[in-house]
Design a protein around this motif. Structure first.
Motif, PDB file in Angstrom:
ATOM      1  N   GLY A 302       0.817  -1.206   0.000  1.00 24.82           N
ATOM      2  CA  GLY A 302       0.000   0.000   0.000  1.00 24.82           C
ATOM      3  C   GLY A 302       0.849   1.254   0.000  1.00 24.82           C
ATOM      4  N   MET A 303       1.916   1.257   0.801  1.00 26.74           N
ATOM      5  CA  MET A 303       2.821   2.411   0.816  1.00 26.74           C
ATOM      6  C   MET A 303       3.463   2.611  -0.552  1.00 26.74           C
ATOM      7  SD  MET A 303       4.779   2.575   4.487  1.00 26.74           S
ATOM      8  CE  MET A 303       5.234   0.853   4.632  1.00 26.74           C
ATOM      9  N   GLY A 304       3.869   1.516  -1.174  1.00 31.63           N
ATOM     10  CA  GLY A 304       4.475   1.622  -2.495  1.00 31.63           C
ATOM     11  C   GLY A 304       3.515   2.200  -3.520  1.00 31.63           C
ATOM     12  N   ALA A 305       2.265   1.736  -3.495  1.00 29.25           N
ATOM     13  CA  ALA A 305       1.265   2.241  -4.437  1.00 29.25           C
ATOM     14  C   ALA A 305       1.015   3.728  -4.222  1.00 29.25           C
ATOM     15  CB  ALA A 305      -0.035   1.458  -4.276  1.00 29.25           C
ATOM     16  N   ALA A 306       0.977   4.157  -2.957  1.00 31.59           N
ATOM     17  CA  ALA A 306       0.754   5.571  -2.657  1.00 31.59           C
ATOM     18  C   ALA A 306       1.934   6.419  -3.127  1.00 31.59           C
ATOM     19  CB  ALA A 306       0.523   5.757  -1.160  1.00 31.59           C
ATOM     20  N   ALA A 307       3.148   5.900  -2.977  1.00 33.76           N
ATOM     21  CA  ALA A 307       4.332   6.639  -3.430  1.00 33.76           C
ATOM     22  C   ALA A 307       4.308   6.817  -4.946  1.00 33.76           C
ATOM     23  CB  ALA A 307       5.601   5.910  -2.992  1.00 33.76           C
ATOM     24  N   ILE A 308       3.958   5.762  -5.675  1.00 35.16           N
ATOM     25  CA  ILE A 308       3.868   5.871  -7.139  1.00 35.16           C
ATOM     26  C   ILE A 308       2.793   6.878  -7.520  1.00 35.16           C
ATOM     27  CG2 ILE A 308       3.176   4.652  -9.231  1.00 35.16           C
ATOM     28  CD1 ILE A 308       4.591   2.205  -8.229  1.00 35.16           C
ATOM     29  N   ALA A 309       1.636   6.805  -6.860  1.00 39.37           N
ATOM     30  CA  ALA A 309       0.540   7.726  -7.175  1.00 39.37           C
ATOM     31  C   ALA A 309       0.949   9.172  -6.921  1.00 39.37           C
ATOM     32  CB  ALA A 309      -0.692   7.371  -6.350  1.00 39.37           C
ATOM     33  N   ALA A 310       1.823   9.381  -5.936  1.00 36.93           N
ATOM     34  CA  ALA A 310       2.295  10.734  -5.615  1.00 36.93           C
ATOM     35  C   ALA A 310       3.439  11.172  -6.522  1.00 36.93           C
ATOM     36  CB  ALA A 310       2.735  10.789  -4.155  1.00 36.93           C
ATOM     37  N   GLY A 311       3.912  10.269  -7.383  1.00 38.37           N
ATOM     38  CA  GLY A 311       5.036  10.593  -8.255  1.00 38.37           C
ATOM     39  C   GLY A 311       6.379  10.501  -7.567  1.00 38.37           C
ATOM     40  N   ALA A 312       6.418   9.919  -6.369  1.00 37.39           N
ATOM     41  CA  ALA A 312       7.665   9.796  -5.597  1.00 37.39           C
ATOM     42  C   ALA A 312       8.324   8.462  -5.943  1.00 37.39           C
ATOM     43  CB  ALA A 312       7.367   9.897  -4.106  1.00 37.39           C
ATOM     44  N   LEU A 313       8.909   8.370  -7.133  1.00 37.28           N
ATOM     45  CA  LEU A 313       9.434   7.099  -7.619  1.00 37.28           C
ATOM     46  C   LEU A 313      10.625   6.576  -6.819  1.00 37.28           C
ATOM     47  CD1 LEU A 313       9.029   7.624 -11.469  1.00 37.28           C
ATOM     48  CD2 LEU A 313       7.589   6.286  -9.929  1.00 37.28           C
ATOM     49  N   PRO A 314      11.578   7.422  -6.393  1.00 37.16           N
ATOM     50  CA  PRO A 314      12.667   6.884  -5.560  1.00 37.16           C
ATOM     51  C   PRO A 314      12.145   6.267  -4.262  1.00 37.16           C
ATOM     52  CG  PRO A 314      13.256   9.037  -6.423  1.00 37.16           C
ATOM     53  CD  PRO A 314      11.810   8.838  -6.731  1.00 37.16           C
ATOM     54  N   GLN A 315      11.167   6.934  -3.635  1.00 37.92           N
ATOM     55  CA  GLN A 315      10.573   6.382  -2.421  1.00 37.92           C
ATOM     56  C   GLN A 315       9.853   5.075  -2.732  1.00 37.92           C
ATOM     57  OE1 GLN A 315       7.450   8.768  -0.703  1.00 37.92           O
ATOM     58  NE2 GLN A 315       7.529   7.715   1.281  1.00 37.92           N
ATOM     59  N   GLY A 316       9.153   5.038  -3.861  1.00 37.53           N
ATOM     60  CA  GLY A 316       8.460   3.814  -4.253  1.00 37.53           C
ATOM     61  C   GLY A 316       9.423   2.663  -4.449  1.00 37.53           C
ATOM     62  N   ALA A 317      10.571   2.930  -5.095  1.00 32.26           N
ATOM     63  CA  ALA A 317      11.563   1.873  -5.317  1.00 32.26           C
ATOM     64  C   ALA A 317      12.051   1.305  -3.994  1.00 32.26           C
ATOM     65  CB  ALA A 317      12.732   2.424  -6.132  1.00 32.26           C
ATOM     66  N   GLN A 318      12.308   2.186  -3.022  1.00 31.96           N
ATOM     67  CA  GLN A 318      12.780   1.729  -1.720  1.00 31.96           C
ATOM     68  C   GLN A 318      11.705   0.919  -0.992  1.00 31.96           C
ATOM     69  OE1 GLN A 318      15.777   1.784  -0.356  1.00 31.96           O
ATOM     70  NE2 GLN A 318      14.947   0.687   1.426  1.00 31.96           N
ATOM     71  N   LEU A 319      10.469   1.388  -1.064  1.00 35.91           N
ATOM     72  CA  LEU A 319       9.378   0.695  -0.379  1.00 35.91           C
ATOM     73  C   LEU A 319       9.142  -0.691  -0.971  1.00 35.91           C
ATOM     74  CD1 LEU A 319       6.939   3.720   0.012  1.00 35.91           C
ATOM     75  CD2 LEU A 319       8.012   2.442   1.883  1.00 35.91           C
ATOM     76  N   TYR A 320       9.243  -0.801  -2.286  1.00 36.21           N
ATOM     77  CA  TYR A 320       9.045  -2.117  -2.898  1.00 36.21           C
ATOM     78  C   TYR A 320      10.240  -3.036  -2.647  1.00 36.21           C
ATOM     79  CZ  TYR A 320       4.677  -0.856  -5.167  1.00 36.21           C
ATOM     80  OH  TYR A 320       3.364  -0.505  -5.399  1.00 36.21           O
ATOM     81  N   ALA A 321      11.440  -2.460  -2.523  1.00 35.25           N
ATOM     82  CA  ALA A 321      12.593  -3.284  -2.149  1.00 35.25           C
ATOM     83  C   ALA A 321      12.375  -3.879  -0.761  1.00 35.25           C
ATOM     84  CB  ALA A 321      13.869  -2.444  -2.181  1.00 35.25           C
ATOM     85  N   GLU A 322      11.841  -3.074   0.156  1.00 28.71           N
ATOM     86  CA  GLU A 322      11.537  -3.572   1.501  1.00 28.71           C
ATOM     87  C   GLU A 322      10.412  -4.607   1.452  1.00 28.71           C
ATOM     88  OE1 GLU A 322      10.680  -0.112   3.802  1.00 28.71           O
ATOM     89  OE2 GLU A 322      12.686   0.749   3.537  1.00 28.71           O
ATOM     90  N   ALA A 323       9.453  -4.406   0.551  1.00 25.55           N
ATOM     91  CA  ALA A 323       8.373  -5.388   0.399  1.00 25.55           C
ATOM     92  C   ALA A 323       8.933  -6.732  -0.060  1.00 25.55           C
ATOM     93  CB  ALA A 323       7.334  -4.880  -0.597  1.00 25.55           C
ATOM     94  N   ALA A 324       9.912  -6.690  -0.968  1.00 28.94           N
ATOM     95  CA  ALA A 324      10.531  -7.934  -1.436  1.00 28.94           C
ATOM     96  C   ALA A 324      11.213  -8.665  -0.284  1.00 28.94           C
ATOM     97  CB  ALA A 324      11.532  -7.630  -2.550  1.00 28.94           C
TER      98      ALA A 324
END
Length: 425
Positions: A302-324
């Motif tokens: 959910g955090m990753g999806a919200a980061a992408i929706a906000a256009g915060a791609l570096p944050q999204g990449a980090q959040l999805y790395a943590e999800a992995a």
């Protein structure tokens, strides 16, 4: 006699719509107009009618979901679907059923086959109803024109149903069709107020105690989220969480924050959504419960999806790395692959193709250890499409031909069409 519950009441409304349609002698096509999740109640209506013990109507509903690409292939696909359903039901229909010879005119053949099926069912059947629910409509205007032609040629024993989600691309063309054929096409607004079902069910049960109180508050929160009334949703959610905490129901406390996070994401309040998902994850990680890893992972996604929706791609990449990492720790390879795919997506569109390729390659490494069924039900095909795109942008020559060969062995030659959304899984 017990009062019907809220689900039964809504089914009764659909039966009333059907009765009005069936009683109109010139009506040939029922257009059920739906919003929210009302189509699920219509699906339940069909399931009830499919069962011998529960069906109330002297009608056979035949659901046909072939996609509409053009009139010729669509009509042939419907004929093939109807033929296959007849073949599967010969024991009930009777071995003596003989399909009428084809004429070379696809629509005439389709309606002739439907008419023959209605005829063989005998006196117990009043109508055979073709339910048109295409999985895809490439040209809504053309599809509506096809429906008009079909309506014009329907024999007396055959009628049709379409489900129109209001505001979808098919709505305006179906409006035009309804205006052109006011007697043949009958539009019914389902008006089932599905957002209120949960609250009504909680009230209908008349149960007392914390469990009933939590369900009622959660249902009120869910209904408010559906209406984008977030202040009311937060208030009801706080009441639900207070009950859950008092009872020691940790997973249900987390569930509230997950729902509220989704609600704020839906209304594009991205920062607040991330805060709520983060709180849900932290609470989940503290739970001594077997559901904890799955809840924490859901919050992380959910955090990753919200980061992408906000256009915060570096944050999204980090959040999805943590999800992995979370998925790997809980031995959830399907989610691990999907997290790496989304990490690669964020990195690629943030202008970092080399790093994106590394994440995608790690996803292929996860796929290597999956069994066949897990691979096929994962997002591996979508990862493959991204990897193919990245391969042309990475400076060092990546081993793409080898990976492509693996994809074809794992998923089949249609992996690219599947990953591009051109075919259904």
């Amino acid at each position: 006699m017990a009062e019907p519950n809220p689900i039964e009441q809504r089914l009764d409304r659909l039966y009333e719509d059907w009765d009005d349609f069936a009683a109109a002698p010139a009506a040939k096509l029922l257009r059920w107009q739906v919003v929210d999740n009302e189509w699920r109640m219509i699906e339940l209506f069909f399931r009830v009618e499919d069962e011998e013990d529960s069906g109330q109507l002297p009608v056979i509903f035949v659901r046909l979901d072939a996609p509409y690409h053009d009139a010729r292939t669509y009509t042939q696909a419907l004929y093939d679907q109807l033929s296959a359903q007849i073949e599967d039901s010969l024991e009930q229909i009777g071995e003596g059923f003989i399909a009428p010879p084809t004429t070379g005119h696809a629509l005439a053949d389709l309606l002739g086959l439907a008419d023959a099926l209605a005829d063989v069912a005998g006196e117990a059947l009043e109508l055979l109803v073709l339910v048109f629910t295409p999985t895809e409509v490439l040209d809504p205007e053309e599809w509506a024109s096809w429906l008009g032609l079909c309506v014009d040629r329907m024999p007396p024993s055959v009628r049709g149903i379409v489900i129109d989600e209001l505001g979808s691309p098919t709505t305006a063309p179906l409006d035009h069709l309804a205006n052109a054929r006011p007697e043949q096409l009958r539009s019914e607004l389902a008006d089932l107020a599905m957002l209120d079902v949960g609250v009504e069910l909680a009230d209908h049960s008349c149960r007392q105690g914390p469990d009933a109180d939590y369900r009622r508050c959660y249902a009120q929160m869910f209904a408010a989220i559906g209406r984008s009334q977030l202040d009311a949703a937060v208030h009801a959610g706080a009441e639900a969480q207070a009950i859950a905490r008092a009872q020691g129901w940790g997973p249900l406390t987390v569930a509230v924050d997950l729902a509220l996070g989704s609600g704020h994401l839906q209304t594009q309040e991205h920062e607040r959504a991330i805060e709520l998902f983060h709180r849900a994850r932290e609470q989940a990680l503290e739970l001594p419960d077997e559901q904890a890893p799955a809840l924490a992972l859901q919050a992380q996604f959910g955090m990753g999806a919200a980061a992408i929706a906000a256009g915060a791609l570096p944050q999204g990449a980090q959040l999805y790395a943590e999800a992995a990492q979370l998925a790997e720790a809980s031995e959830d390879s399907r989610s691990q692959l999907d997290a790496l795919r989304m990490q690669a997506h964020c990195l690629e569109f943030d202008g970092k193709p080399e790093q994106a390729w590394l994440a995608a390659s790690a996803g292929f490494g996860v796929a290597e250890g999956m069994d066949e069924e897990t691979r096929r039900s994962s997002t591996l095909a979508w990862l493959g499409v991204a990897a193919e795109r990245l391969a042309s942008r990475v400076h060092a020559q990546p081993p793409w031909p080898e990976l492509r060969t693996r994809l074809e062995a794992w998923i089949g030659p249609s992996w690219r069409a599947l990953g591009s959304g051109e075919v259904s899984p």
